[in-house]
Design a protein around this motif. Structure first.
Motif, PDB file in Angstrom:
ATOM      1  N   SER A   1       0.835  -1.202   0.000  1.00  0.00           N
ATOM      2  CA  SER A   1       0.000   0.000   0.000  1.00  0.00           C
ATOM      3  C   SER A   1       0.863   1.242   0.000  1.00  0.00           C
ATOM      4  O   SER A   1       2.032   1.201   0.348  1.00  0.00           O
ATOM      5  N   THR A   2       0.256   2.355  -0.378  1.00  0.00           N
ATOM      6  CA  THR A   2       0.887   3.652  -0.183  1.00  0.00           C
ATOM      7  C   THR A   2       0.027   4.433   0.805  1.00  0.00           C
ATOM      8  O   THR A   2      -1.204   4.370   0.760  1.00  0.00           O
ATOM      9  N   TYR A   3       0.701   5.118   1.727  1.00  0.00           N
ATOM     10  CA  TYR A   3       0.035   5.926   2.752  1.00  0.00           C
ATOM     11  C   TYR A   3       0.373   7.386   2.549  1.00  0.00           C
ATOM     12  O   TYR A   3       1.504   7.728   2.213  1.00  0.00           O
ATOM     13  N   GLU A   4      -0.602   8.238   2.775  1.00  0.00           N
ATOM     14  CA  GLU A   4      -0.363   9.677   2.810  1.00  0.00           C
ATOM     15  C   GLU A   4       0.133  10.000   4.218  1.00  0.00           C
ATOM     16  O   GLU A   4      -0.575   9.759   5.203  1.00  0.00           O
ATOM     17  N   VAL A   5       1.354  10.488   4.334  1.00  0.00           N
ATOM     18  CA  VAL A   5       1.980  10.704   5.640  1.00  0.00           C
ATOM     19  C   VAL A   5       1.204  11.709   6.491  1.00  0.00           C
ATOM     20  O   VAL A   5       1.015  11.506   7.687  1.00  0.00           O
ATOM     21  N   ALA A   6       0.724  12.774   5.906  1.00  0.00           N
ATOM     22  CA  ALA A   6       0.043  13.828   6.676  1.00  0.00           C
ATOM     23  C   ALA A   6      -1.208  13.333   7.397  1.00  0.00           C
ATOM     24  O   ALA A   6      -1.535  13.804   8.481  1.00  0.00           O
ATOM     25  N   THR A   7      -1.902  12.361   6.798  1.00  0.00           N
ATOM     26  CA  THR A   7      -3.152  11.878   7.380  1.00  0.00           C
ATOM     27  C   THR A   7      -3.038  10.487   7.993  1.00  0.00           C
ATOM     28  O   THR A   7      -3.879  10.097   8.797  1.00  0.00           O
ATOM     29  N   GLY A   8      -2.026   9.719   7.579  1.00  0.00           N
ATOM     30  CA  GLY A   8      -1.899   8.338   8.042  1.00  0.00           C
ATOM     31  C   GLY A   8      -2.910   7.409   7.397  1.00  0.00           C
ATOM     32  O   GLY A   8      -3.135   6.298   7.863  1.00  0.00           O
TER      33      GLY A   8
END
Length: 127
Positions: free
Chosen positions: A94-101
């Motif tokens: 998966s890829t995660y958006e760091v700012a939102t988790g």
């Protein structure tokens, strides 16, 4: 918060913050203007940090910490420190958006745990 001391002894690294379980992976994004560090642990947590900019500073500031459904065994930053590619114990990539988790996209699924993932020179992710 992590604390770093410059040393040639690889066994010297000791996180100042505590984790509920063993650390599974650490990745580094050393490109200016960011010097981000991401840490995954067996308790299904990913924590990101901003490394110190000054050589005389050894304190690293936590950016965000979030939980995943399964332990993340492998992780790497994408072409920017805004996204992390992860490989999990259940075989999910998966890829995660760091700012939102939050999961940005599920890339694929293997039949077994994903134990390695890295970013190539042109930003492609290999697992």
């Amino acid at each position: 918060m992590l604390s770093f001391v410059e040393t040639t002894d690889p066994s010297f690294f000791t996180p100042a913050s505590t984790f509920e379980d063993s650390i599974a992976n650490i990745c580094w994004f050393p490109q200016e203007p960011s010097t981000a560090i991401a840490v995954s642990s067996w308790d299904s947590k990913i924590t990101t940090y901003e490394a110190p900019q000054a050589r005389n500073s050894d304190i690293t500031q936590e950016i965000i910490s979030f939980s995943t459904e399964y332990p993340c065994l492998a992780l790497c930053y994408m072409s920017t420190p805004d996204y992390l590619a992860t490989g999990s114990l259940d075989g999910t990539i998966s890829t995660y958006e760091v700012a939102t988790g939050r999961v940005f996209r599920t890339v694929g699924k293997h039949n077994d745990a994903v134990q390695g993932i890295y970013r190539g020179d042109v930003g492609h992710v290999f697992y």
